[in-house]
Design an enzyme around this catalytic site. Sequence first.
Site, mmCIF file in Angstrom:
data_model
loop_
_atom_site.group_PDB
_atom_site.id
_atom_site.type_symbol
_atom_site.label_atom_id
_atom_site.label_comp_id
_atom_site.label_asym_id
_atom_site.label_seq_id
_atom_site.Cartn_x
_atom_site.Cartn_y
_atom_site.Cartn_z
ATOM 1 N N TRP A 173 38.604 38.468 45.498
ATOM 2 C CA TRP A 173 39.564 39.518 45.859
ATOM 3 C C TRP A 173 38.927 40.905 45.812
ATOM 4 O O TRP A 173 38.228 41.244 44.854
ATOM 5 C CB TRP A 173 40.755 39.477 44.893
ATOM 6 C CG TRP A 173 41.824 40.483 45.198
ATOM 7 C CD1 TRP A 173 42.879 40.333 46.057
ATOM 8 C CD2 TRP A 173 41.963 41.783 44.623
ATOM 9 N NE1 TRP A 173 43.649 41.465 46.067
ATOM 10 C CE2 TRP A 173 43.116 42.375 45.200
ATOM 11 C CE3 TRP A 173 41.217 42.518 43.703
ATOM 12 C CZ2 TRP A 173 43.540 43.662 44.872
ATOM 13 C CZ3 TRP A 173 41.634 43.803 43.366
ATOM 14 C CH2 TRP A 173 42.791 44.357 43.943
ATOM 15 N N SER B 268 36.401 32.809 42.673
ATOM 16 C CA SER B 268 37.713 33.392 42.390
ATOM 17 C C SER B 268 38.687 33.086 43.542
ATOM 18 O O SER B 268 38.932 31.920 43.843
ATOM 19 C CB SER B 268 37.559 34.894 42.133
ATOM 20 O OG SER B 268 38.693 35.416 41.486
ATOM 21 N N LEU B 269 39.220 34.104 44.221
ATOM 22 C CA LEU B 269 40.110 33.866 45.367
ATOM 23 C C LEU B 269 39.414 33.010 46.425
ATOM 24 O O LEU B 269 40.034 32.136 47.045
ATOM 25 C CB LEU B 269 40.549 35.207 45.978
ATOM 26 C CG LEU B 269 41.330 35.146 47.292
ATOM 27 C CD1 LEU B 269 42.661 34.424 47.113
ATOM 28 C CD2 LEU B 269 41.560 36.556 47.853
ATOM 29 N N LEU C 173 37.993 45.165 38.870
ATOM 30 C CA LEU C 173 36.576 44.820 38.806
ATOM 31 C C LEU C 173 36.066 44.888 37.366
ATOM 32 O O LEU C 173 35.280 44.039 36.935
ATOM 33 C CB LEU C 173 35.756 45.770 39.687
ATOM 34 C CG LEU C 173 36.022 45.709 41.196
ATOM 35 C CD1 LEU C 173 35.113 46.680 41.929
ATOM 36 C CD2 LEU C 173 35.832 44.306 41.745
ATOM 37 N N ALA C 174 36.505 45.899 36.619
ATOM 38 C CA ALA C 174 36.076 46.041 35.226
ATOM 39 C C ALA C 174 36.529 44.843 34.391
ATOM 40 O O ALA C 174 35.808 44.372 33.507
ATOM 41 C CB ALA C 174 36.618 47.340 34.642
ATOM 42 N N LEU C 175 37.725 44.334 34.682
ATOM 43 C CA LEU C 175 38.233 43.148 33.975
ATOM 44 C C LEU C 175 37.315 41.946 34.165
ATOM 45 O O LEU C 175 37.208 41.085 33.303
ATOM 46 C CB LEU C 175 39.622 42.770 34.518
ATOM 47 C CG LEU C 175 40.861 43.411 33.910
ATOM 48 C CD1 LEU C 175 42.101 42.873 34.614
ATOM 49 C CD2 LEU C 175 40.948 43.102 32.419
ATOM 50 N N GLN C 176 36.640 41.891 35.308
ATOM 51 C CA GLN C 176 35.849 40.713 35.658
ATOM 52 C C GLN C 176 34.557 40.605 34.854
ATOM 53 O O GLN C 176 33.950 39.526 34.799
ATOM 54 C CB GLN C 176 35.542 40.723 37.157
ATOM 55 C CG GLN C 176 36.807 40.684 37.994
ATOM 56 C CD GLN C 176 36.541 40.589 39.473
ATOM 57 O OE1 GLN C 176 35.490 40.137 39.892
ATOM 58 N NE2 GLN C 176 37.490 41.014 40.274
ATOM 59 N N ASP D 152 35.510 34.620 30.415
ATOM 60 C CA ASP D 152 36.361 35.038 31.539
ATOM 61 C C ASP D 152 37.792 35.292 31.075
ATOM 62 O O ASP D 152 38.451 34.409 30.536
ATOM 63 C CB ASP D 152 36.339 33.940 32.614
ATOM 64 C CG ASP D 152 36.896 34.396 33.951
ATOM 65 O OD1 ASP D 152 37.605 35.418 33.981
ATOM 66 O OD2 ASP D 152 36.624 33.723 34.952
ATOM 67 N N HIS E 14 33.728 36.695 34.477
ATOM 68 C CA HIS E 14 34.296 36.235 35.745
ATOM 69 C C HIS E 14 33.273 36.207 36.892
ATOM 70 O O HIS E 14 33.576 35.698 37.955
ATOM 71 C CB HIS E 14 35.481 37.134 36.118
ATOM 72 C CG HIS E 14 36.356 36.590 37.201
ATOM 73 N ND1 HIS E 14 37.062 35.402 37.073
ATOM 74 C CD2 HIS E 14 36.638 37.049 38.441
ATOM 75 C CE1 HIS E 14 37.749 35.177 38.178
ATOM 76 N NE2 HIS E 14 37.502 36.160 39.033
#
Length: 257
Positions: free
Chosen positions: A22, A82-83, A144-147, A207, A235
């Site tokens: 995504w 991912s997506l 993006l930072a979460l990934q 993740d 992630h």
Amino acid sequence: MNNIWWQTTGEGDCHLVLLHGWGLNAQVWDCITPELSTHFTLHLVDLPGYGRSQGFGALTLDEMARLVQAQAPARAIWLGWSLGGLVASRIALDAPQRVQALVTVASSPCFSAHQDWPGIKPDVLSGFQQQLNEDFQRTVERFLALQTLGTESARQDARKLKSAVLALPMPPTEVLNGGLELLKTVDLREELTALQVPFLRLYGALDGLVPRKVAALLDTALPQSQSLIVEKAAHAPFISHPQLFCETLLSLTSRLS
């Protein structure tokens, strides 16, 4: 309908299609394409509405899968991150004769958390959808930072993801909202129990979007598949651990031949 952006490179006998996640585009694979292109004929794709595949609105998973499959080689290994893992899974279910093997990376057949199923809380995804309309750029950067959260190279990895996003036109808000809607609503768990092609699932131990518990649950539900958890990865394991990632893929293909 518009064609999607598609680039073929490399000289290997085996075809490998790479589908990004995504908000991103095919440039996210830059850290591994030099290595993989010596072993595979690589097919780099910008999903409809992302990167250089402009002119598309929000699509269903079926629509996205059909568009990608229409430009694909007759037979290939399909790898989706991912997506992109949902898109690759849909293609493997709909056209198994076109799929030599399915590889999903930091992906889940059901991204949303449910009772007895770990995932992203639906209100978190709804929150991202709302924030997209208010502060487009910041919302994408937060996602993006979460990934990369929790990895030893988190800042460096996040910069690589961000540079891939900023290198090309940003997807329209409608496309990003549509992608979040797929993450929120798609559930392929039941369908994948009938999958007939070799199936490898790669996960990051840290993740926060696809918890490692998903791997164990699918080991039970999909005994015909294999899983590998990359320790110290989040992630985007192909960015934080590119060498291990490539070695794992090559090991898979050696068993297919």
